[in-house]
Structure formats: structure tokens, C-alpha cells
Design a protein around this motif. Structure first.
Motif, PDB file in Angstrom:
ATOM      1  N   ILE A 237       3.259   5.783  -3.190  1.00  0.00           N
ATOM      2  CA  ILE A 237       4.446   6.426  -3.765  1.00  0.00           C
ATOM      3  C   ILE A 237       4.312   6.492  -5.283  1.00  0.00           C
ATOM      4  N   LYS A 238       3.905   5.397  -5.903  1.00  0.00           N
ATOM      5  CA  LYS A 238       3.722   5.380  -7.358  1.00  0.00           C
ATOM      6  C   LYS A 238       2.701   6.431  -7.789  1.00  0.00           C
TER       7      LYS A 238
ATOM      8  N   GLN B  25       0.836  -1.211   0.000  1.00  0.00           N
ATOM      9  CA  GLN B  25       0.000   0.000   0.000  1.00  0.00           C
ATOM     10  C   GLN B  25       0.871   1.262   0.000  1.00  0.00           C
ATOM     11  N   VAL B  26       1.990   1.205   0.717  1.00  0.00           N
ATOM     12  CA  VAL B  26       2.925   2.336   0.729  1.00  0.00           C
ATOM     13  C   VAL B  26       3.499   2.524  -0.679  1.00  0.00           C
TER      14      VAL B  26
ATOM     15  N   GLY C   3      12.632  14.967 -13.344  1.00  0.00           N
ATOM     16  CA  GLY C   3      13.992  14.503 -13.099  1.00  0.00           C
ATOM     17  C   GLY C   3      14.399  14.498 -11.639  1.00  0.00           C
ATOM     18  N   MET C   4      13.445  14.669 -10.739  1.00  0.00           N
ATOM     19  CA  MET C   4      13.761  14.738  -9.315  1.00  0.00           C
ATOM     20  C   MET C   4      13.944  13.359  -8.696  1.00  0.00           C
ATOM     21  N   PHE C   5      13.030  12.411  -8.973  1.00  0.00           N
ATOM     22  CA  PHE C   5      13.044  11.123  -8.299  1.00  0.00           C
ATOM     23  C   PHE C   5      13.106   9.952  -9.286  1.00  0.00           C
ATOM     24  N   THR C   6      13.908   8.952  -8.916  1.00  0.00           N
ATOM     25  CA  THR C   6      13.858   7.652  -9.576  1.00  0.00           C
ATOM     26  C   THR C   6      13.323   6.672  -8.541  1.00  0.00           C
ATOM     27  N   LEU C   7      12.310   5.920  -8.911  1.00  0.00           N
ATOM     28  CA  LEU C   7      11.686   4.959  -8.000  1.00  0.00           C
ATOM     29  C   LEU C   7      12.238   3.565  -8.263  1.00  0.00           C
TER      30      LEU C   7
END
Length: 152
Positions: free
Chosen positions: A93-94, A88-89, A108-112
Motif C-alpha cells: 500500500i505504501k 507485506q500488505v 489529495g485522494m488518499f490518507t494512509l
């Protein structure tokens, strides 16, 4: 990466298969991922078929084929995190980032990324953003954690 930079990297390595991983590590250093041009040049230098280089680059998790964000969000998917609500977390986030694992946000800030275990099972569910561990997360915590990371 400029051709001159690649040639400099190649000049430090023998023209053989054994040098491939070291070469790929250096080629990835700038711009932070392996470009198709860099992999093709590595194949030529190491006297390999391009598909073999691609196979090595996709086998090892350390190599990235797409640009990475300024910050990496690693979300644990191990047993303890799963049992404590990690799915669920991750879904939250997605949704907040608008990307699937392995992708980078449009800004371009975050790569998951997802990982099998962060090693902080007592804090499950957990995520790590550029070395900072955030634990005992609930989906409603995600917005605040991501906003703080964006501002840091």
C-alpha cells in the motif's frame, strides 16, 4: 478557516482550558485539519500557552495537523493481521500510494493510517477504506482494491 468562522466557534465556548477539546473539534471540521493559525487562536481564547494546545492536538488521534485525503485507508497492524502478512500488505500500500502512514497522497485522494486493530481478525490481514472492509488481503490484491476505491 476564516477569522469570522473561528470567532463564531469561540463565541459558543467559555474562555477556559476545559473548552479546548470541543473547540479543536469544531475548528478541525473545516478544512478537515487543524491549522497553526486555528491552534494559536484557540490558545489565546482558552488562555493557554500554544505548546499546550499543540500537545493536546497531537495526543488525541482524532486531530489531524495536515490535510486529509478524500478517502482514508486504515491498515490493521494487530496481531492477527501481522501473523497473516499484514506488514507485506502495508508495504505494498505504501509503495502504491507513495506515502507513509499519517500522510496524504499528492493528489489529495488518499490518507494512509495504521491502526492497532480493526476488529475483523477472522479476515486478517485487513484494511478499511471509508468504512468498506477488505480482508484476507495479499500484496497482489492491493492494486485492485485501491483502483476500485479511487473510482468509487
Amino acid at each position: 478557516m476564516e477569522k469570522r468562522e473561528m470567532e463564531e466557534i469561540f463565541s459558543r465556548h467559555p474562555q477556559q482550558r476545559d473548552a479546548l477539546l470541543s473547540i479543536l473539534q469544531e475548528l478541525q471540521g473545516n478544512p478537515g485539519h487543524l491549522t497553526p493559525e486555528a491552534m494559536a487562536a484557540a490558545a489565546t481564547h482558552c488562555r493557554m500557552h500554544p505548546v499546550e494546545v499543540y500537545g493536546a492536538a497531537t495526543f488525541y488521534a482524532q486531530f489531524k495537523l495536515n490535510p486529509v485525503g478524500k478517502k482514508t485507508v486504515m491498515v490493521c497492524q494487530g496481531t492477527a493481521c501481522h501473523v497473516m502478512g499484514g506488514a507485506q500488505v502495508l508495504d505494498e500500500i505504501k509503495m502504491r500510494l507513495g506515502v507513509e502512514p499519517g500522510a496524504t497522497t499528492d493528489d489529495g485522494m488518499f490518507t494512509l493510517e495504521t491502526v492497532a486493530c480493526i476488529g475483523a481478525c477472522a479476515l486478517a490481514p485487513t484494511m478499511v477504506i471509508d468504512g468498506d472492509t477488505h480482508g484476507t488481503l495479499k500484496p497482489q490484491d492491493v492494486k485492485e482494491v485501491l483502483n476500485a476505491a479511487r473510482e468509487a
